[in-house]
Design a protein around this motif. Structure first.
Motif, PDB file in Angstrom:
ATOM      1  N   THR A 125      33.212  11.321  12.640  1.00 10.42           N
ATOM      2  CA  THR A 125      34.438  11.667  13.381  1.00 10.42           C
ATOM      3  C   THR A 125      34.525  13.150  13.712  1.00 10.42           C
ATOM      4  O   THR A 125      35.318  13.550  14.568  1.00 10.42           O
ATOM      5  CB  THR A 125      35.677  11.267  12.576  1.00 10.42           C
ATOM      6  OG1 THR A 125      35.728  12.036  11.352  1.00 10.42           O
ATOM      7  CG2 THR A 125      35.638   9.781  12.222  1.00 10.42           C
ATOM      8  N   ARG A 126      33.713  13.979  13.060  1.00  5.69           N
ATOM      9  CA  ARG A 126      33.761  15.425  13.302  1.00  5.69           C
ATOM     10  C   ARG A 126      32.924  15.789  14.522  1.00  5.69           C
ATOM     11  O   ARG A 126      32.034  15.053  14.928  1.00  5.69           O
ATOM     12  CB  ARG A 126      33.246  16.161  12.067  1.00  5.69           C
ATOM     13  CG  ARG A 126      34.139  16.006  10.835  1.00  5.69           C
ATOM     14  CD  ARG A 126      33.449  16.531   9.596  1.00  5.69           C
ATOM     15  NE  ARG A 126      32.897  17.868   9.791  1.00  5.69           N
ATOM     16  CZ  ARG A 126      32.068  18.455   8.946  1.00  5.69           C
ATOM     17  NH1 ARG A 126      31.685  17.812   7.850  1.00  5.69           N
ATOM     18  NH2 ARG A 126      31.625  19.670   9.182  1.00  5.69           N
ATOM     19  N   THR A 127      33.237  16.954  15.097  1.00  7.96           N
ATOM     20  CA  THR A 127      32.446  17.422  16.236  1.00  7.96           C
ATOM     21  C   THR A 127      31.153  18.059  15.736  1.00  7.96           C
ATOM     22  O   THR A 127      31.088  18.574  14.614  1.00  7.96           O
ATOM     23  CB  THR A 127      33.219  18.449  17.069  1.00  7.96           C
ATOM     24  OG1 THR A 127      33.574  19.555  16.245  1.00  7.96           O
ATOM     25  CG2 THR A 127      34.473  17.817  17.676  1.00  7.96           C
ATOM     26  N   TYR A 131      29.280  20.674  12.104  1.00  9.14           N
ATOM     27  CA  TYR A 131      28.302  20.147  11.160  1.00  9.14           C
ATOM     28  C   TYR A 131      27.401  21.255  10.617  1.00  9.14           C
ATOM     29  O   TYR A 131      26.997  22.170  11.340  1.00  9.14           O
ATOM     30  CB  TYR A 131      27.410  19.093  11.824  1.00  9.14           C
ATOM     31  CG  TYR A 131      28.073  17.763  12.072  1.00  9.14           C
ATOM     32  CD1 TYR A 131      28.959  17.212  11.165  1.00  9.14           C
ATOM     33  CD2 TYR A 131      27.775  17.034  13.223  1.00  9.14           C
ATOM     34  CE1 TYR A 131      29.554  15.982  11.392  1.00  9.14           C
ATOM     35  CE2 TYR A 131      28.359  15.803  13.459  1.00  9.14           C
ATOM     36  CZ  TYR A 131      29.256  15.283  12.547  1.00  9.14           C
ATOM     37  OH  TYR A 131      29.840  14.061  12.783  1.00  9.14           O
ATOM     38  N   SER A 132      27.061  21.118   9.358  1.00  8.54           N
ATOM     39  CA  SER A 132      26.035  21.973   8.759  1.00  8.54           C
ATOM     40  C   SER A 132      24.671  21.555   9.288  1.00  8.54           C
ATOM     41  O   SER A 132      24.518  20.519   9.958  1.00  8.54           O
ATOM     42  CB  SER A 132      26.053  21.817   7.242  1.00  8.54           C
ATOM     43  OG  SER A 132      25.684  20.496   6.874  1.00  8.54           O
ATOM     44  N   LYS A 133      23.646  22.335   8.969  1.00  5.88           N
ATOM     45  CA  LYS A 133      22.276  21.987   9.375  1.00  5.88           C
ATOM     46  C   LYS A 133      21.882  20.626   8.817  1.00  5.88           C
ATOM     47  O   LYS A 133      21.273  19.804   9.510  1.00  5.88           O
ATOM     48  CB  LYS A 133      21.299  23.066   8.898  1.00  5.88           C
ATOM     49  CG  LYS A 133      19.834  22.745   9.208  1.00  5.88           C
ATOM     50  CD  LYS A 133      18.912  23.868   8.784  1.00  5.88           C
ATOM     51  CE  LYS A 133      17.446  23.503   8.968  1.00  5.88           C
ATOM     52  NZ  LYS A 133      17.103  23.147  10.354  1.00  5.88           N
ATOM     53  N   LYS A 138      20.958  14.740   9.653  1.00  4.36           N
ATOM     54  CA  LYS A 138      21.329  13.343   9.411  1.00  4.36           C
ATOM     55  C   LYS A 138      21.620  12.631  10.727  1.00  4.36           C
ATOM     56  O   LYS A 138      21.220  11.476  10.930  1.00  4.36           O
ATOM     57  CB  LYS A 138      22.573  13.275   8.522  1.00  4.36           C
ATOM     58  CG  LYS A 138      22.385  13.694   7.090  1.00  4.36           C
ATOM     59  CD  LYS A 138      23.709  13.570   6.357  1.00  4.36           C
ATOM     60  CE  LYS A 138      23.664  14.134   4.962  1.00  4.36           C
ATOM     61  NZ  LYS A 138      24.977  14.026   4.268  1.00  4.36           N
ATOM     62  N   LEU A 139      22.319  13.309  11.624  1.00  9.87           N
ATOM     63  CA  LEU A 139      22.662  12.732  12.919  1.00  9.87           C
ATOM     64  C   LEU A 139      21.395  12.359  13.697  1.00  9.87           C
ATOM     65  O   LEU A 139      21.298  11.271  14.283  1.00  9.87           O
ATOM     66  CB  LEU A 139      23.516  13.731  13.700  1.00  9.87           C
ATOM     67  CG  LEU A 139      23.952  13.354  15.120  1.00  9.87           C
ATOM     68  CD1 LEU A 139      24.656  12.009  15.140  1.00  9.87           C
ATOM     69  CD2 LEU A 139      24.863  14.434  15.689  1.00  9.87           C
ATOM     70  N   LEU A 140      20.425  13.251  13.705  1.00  4.70           N
ATOM     71  CA  LEU A 140      19.171  12.972  14.399  1.00  4.70           C
ATOM     72  C   LEU A 140      18.425  11.800  13.762  1.00  4.70           C
ATOM     73  O   LEU A 140      17.853  10.952  14.472  1.00  4.70           O
ATOM     74  CB  LEU A 140      18.279  14.213  14.394  1.00  4.70           C
ATOM     75  CG  LEU A 140      18.753  15.416  15.209  1.00  4.70           C
ATOM     76  CD1 LEU A 140      17.839  16.604  14.969  1.00  4.70           C
ATOM     77  CD2 LEU A 140      18.795  15.071  16.689  1.00  4.70           C
TER      78      LEU A 140
END
Length: 300
Positions: A125-127, A131-133, A138-140
């Motif tokens: 839900t965050r932009t 995000y931290s590195k 994790k997103l990738l």
């Protein structure tokens, strides 16, 4: 069965500098191949050539039997890529980014995406700018894994992850292999490669040095030994399995492959006062096993 990845004499030059030289490599379906080397060895150049982001100077690379440079769009429908650094849209949320990347790829498993979000303890839900590195990484990883692509190309995929999330990543890769997916894992972390890979390719200065299983490349299982003595350290040059010997005063460092017994006898006979063993870093392995060759080349 034809290889998923095949390179033949693959070479990339930038002016007079050779980034990759005459790479001959095959990766079979369902295999996890570890692509090891220190920074600047040519790992990322190889991946860019495989993805069709840059053209080879000489040689060829094929994926699924298709030319990596001329038929890149068709190849990309069947693979997923995780870069070492995330360059994402800062104003999108994590969930919006996953939706966009999923549409760009063309297919993904929504249920598996949600499972990965929970397993990686990721807040979608965050932009992205917040995000931290580690969270961007994790997103990738979620974006790539949720596609269940036939081929996963991973360039330093655990950069920024904490040890717990590294374990989650490893289990996801094991699941992908059980699912029949092929993994090309570029890393400088020996422990990561040891935990996941069927075979290892070792690159240095743009050239392939060695290729085989970890059992075949026995020197990758070395232990690093540090010992302190009351007097001068013993001469270990003739002790079986010992290499990379360094002496500084009453302290001695070395690496040992195979049985520890001959080394322990030699250390005990010399009156060792302190003894510490650990797994060496990839850089230490390169210095110990390829450093002598470097010194000969420099003298020549």
């Amino acid at each position: 069965m034809p290889a998923v990845i095949r390179t033949c004499g693959l070479t990339k030059r930038y002016g007079s500098r050779i980034a990759l030289k005459d790479l001959d490599l095959e990766v079979q379906a369902g295999e996890v191949l570890g692509y090891l080397g220190p920074n600047g060895a040519g790992k990322t150049t190889t991946i860019r050539l495989l993805l069709g982001l840059i053209a080879p100077t000489a040689g060829s690379a094929t994926i699924f039997g298709l030319d990596a440079w001329r038929q890149a769009p068709a190849i990309h429908r069947r693979l997923a890529y995780v870069p070492g650094e995330a360059n994402l849209w800062p104003s999108l949320t994590g969930r919006e980014t996953l939706a966009l990347l999923g549409r760009l790829h063309g297919r993904f498993d929504p249920a598996y995406r949600d499972e990965l979000i929970a397993r990686f303890d990721f807040d979608p839900t965050r932009t992205v700018r917040t995000y931290s590195k580690g969270n961007r990484q994790k997103l990738l990883l979620i974006a790539a894994l949720m596609t269940r692509a036939e081929l996963l190309v991973l360039d330093e995929p655990t950069s920024g992850l904490d040890p717990l999330m590294e374990q989650v990543f490893r289990e996801c890769i094991r699941e992908a292999q059980r699912n029949g997916q092929t993994v090309f894992l570029s890393s400088h972390l020996l422990s990561e490669v040891e935990a996941l890979c069927d075979r290892v390719a070792i690159l240095r200065d743009g050239a392939l040095l060695e290729l085989g299983t970890l059992a075949e490349l026995g020197h990758l299982s070395a232990l690093s030994i540090e010992a302190t003595f009351d007097g001068p350290p013993p001469d270990l040059r003739n002790v079986p399995g010992v290499s990379g010997i360094e002496v500084a005063g009453t302290r001695l460092r070395c690496q040992v492959v195979g049985s520890m017994e001959p080394l322990l006898r030699a250390l005990s006979a010399a009156g060792v006062r302190e003894l510490v063993s650990r797994r060496p870093s990839l850089e230490e392995l390169f210095l110990a096993h390829y450093g002598a060759e470097d010194r000969v080349e420099r003298r020549a």
